[in-house]
Design an enzyme around this catalytic site. Structure first.
Site, short mmCIF file in Angstrom:
data_model
loop_
_atom_site.label_atom_id
_atom_site.label_comp_id
_atom_site.label_asym_id
_atom_site.label_seq_id
_atom_site.Cartn_x
_atom_site.Cartn_y
_atom_site.Cartn_z
N THR A 219 0.85 -1.18 0.00
CA THR A 219 0.00 0.00 0.00
C THR A 219 0.89 1.24 0.00
O THR A 219 2.10 1.15 0.19
CB THR A 219 -0.94 -0.01 1.23
OG1 THR A 219 -1.83 1.11 1.17
CG2 THR A 219 -0.15 0.03 2.53
N CYS A 220 0.29 2.40 -0.24
CA CYS A 220 1.06 3.67 -0.26
C CYS A 220 0.05 4.80 -0.16
O CYS A 220 -0.96 4.68 0.53
CB CYS A 220 1.92 3.77 -1.52
SG CYS A 220 0.98 3.79 -3.06
N GLY A 221 0.31 5.91 -0.83
CA GLY A 221 -0.62 7.02 -0.80
C GLY A 221 -1.82 6.84 -1.70
O GLY A 221 -2.94 7.20 -1.35
N TRP B 203 -3.82 4.80 0.94
CA TRP B 203 -4.12 5.77 1.98
C TRP B 203 -5.12 6.83 1.52
O TRP B 203 -5.80 7.46 2.35
CB TRP B 203 -2.85 6.44 2.49
CG TRP B 203 -3.08 7.07 3.83
CD1 TRP B 203 -3.11 8.41 4.12
CD2 TRP B 203 -3.34 6.40 5.06
NE1 TRP B 203 -3.38 8.60 5.46
CE2 TRP B 203 -3.53 7.37 6.07
CE3 TRP B 203 -3.44 5.04 5.41
CZ2 TRP B 203 -3.80 7.05 7.38
CZ3 TRP B 203 -3.70 4.72 6.73
CH2 TRP B 203 -3.88 5.72 7.69
#
Length: 279
Positions: free
Chosen positions: A234-236, A263
């Site tokens: 996952t990330c932004g 996110w």
């Protein structure tokens, strides 16, 4: 297992092969135009793929996966078929290209690799470039088959963690801990409870190349992750999460999923749980 990245040397040797198709998949977080730089200098024969334009139109979340049919239609119009080998690069190095690499794999196409170091590495080797708009080949036949195992949706994250699946976050450590603001307005700080942090820049060398497999496995272990276990990244916004998926593939784990909403979805919720501080 084929290495998911290709060197500039190998690509230079293979330029002009009829079943080798090259795509510039540059996307800029600050919204800067990527088409004009493409027109100014791109790898010979490359076409441009707009990640934001080819995304789910029915959500406010950034560049969520399109439908299989929508993806296939764009790829076919770019002259790319199911029998072609695809090389994806971006103008920064290894940033947005892995997102398109992952998208091809989600839609059933495994003959896809990322150019190691991207356009900067190509230019650093004094390789040839073309100018002007892309000139796609004739329309091709691309058969998109959705692979749900490579995608995680918001409803799967907490049950997966409870079942022992690992979640690793590619954002910088300060954002993961909630100590730095998110670049997108309206998002809470912090991270998914139970997730681990491996900032994406750590899997890249100072020259912008993907690190060797042994180094990558060590990095995952140092972050508290079993590199060969069940893993979601996952990330932004699901962009740099694909860099960790690419790194996992090189390290020997081909079945890593990406949390598409990342996110932007989790941090934008008022009800999903958030942790602050280190993992």
């Amino acid at each position: 297992m084929i290495d998911p990245v290709i060197s500039t040397d190998e690509l230079a040797r293979r330029l002009g092969e009829p079943d080798l198709k090259i795509i510039d998949a540059t996307w800029n977080l600050d919204g800067a135009d990527a088409v004009a730089p493409f027109n100014a200098a791109h790898i010979p024969g490359a076409v441009f793929f707009d990640i934001d334009a080819v995304s789910d139109p029915d959500t406010d979340l950034p560049h969520m996966l399109p439908s299989p049919g929508a993806f296939a239609a764009v790829v076919e119009a770019l002259g790319i078929g199911s029998d072609d080998e695809v090389v994806v690069y971006d103008q920064i190095g290894i940033r947005s290209a892995p997102r398109l690499w992952w998208t091809f794999r989600v839609f059933g196409h495994d003959r896809v690799r990322v150019l190691d170091g991207g356009l900067p590495a190509w230019l650093g080797g004094s390789r040839p470039v073309e100018t002007g708009p892309a000139v796609p080949g004739p329309p091709a036949d691309f058969r998109a088959t959705y692979r749900p195992a490579l995608v995680r949706t918001v409803d799967r994250i907490l049950p997966d963690l409870e079942a022992g699946r690992q979640l690793i976050d590619a954002r910088p450590a300060a954002r993961f801990r909630g100590e730095a603001p998110e670049p997108r307005p309206g998002l809470r700080g912090g991270h998914v409870p139970g997730s681990r942090n491996l900032p994406f820049l750590e899997v890249l060398s100072p020259e912008g190349l993907l690190r060797p497999a042994d180094d990558l496995r060590d990095l995952f272990k140092a972050a508290g992750i079993d590199p060969m276990g069940d893993l979601t990244t996952t990330c932004g916004s699901g962009m740099t999460a694909a860099i960790l998926a690419l790194a996992s593939y090189r390290a020997g784990n081909c079945d890593v999923a990406v949390y598409d909403g990342s996110w932007s979805e989790w941090g934008g919720s008022k009800t999903l749980p958030v942790s602050l501080g280190p993992a």
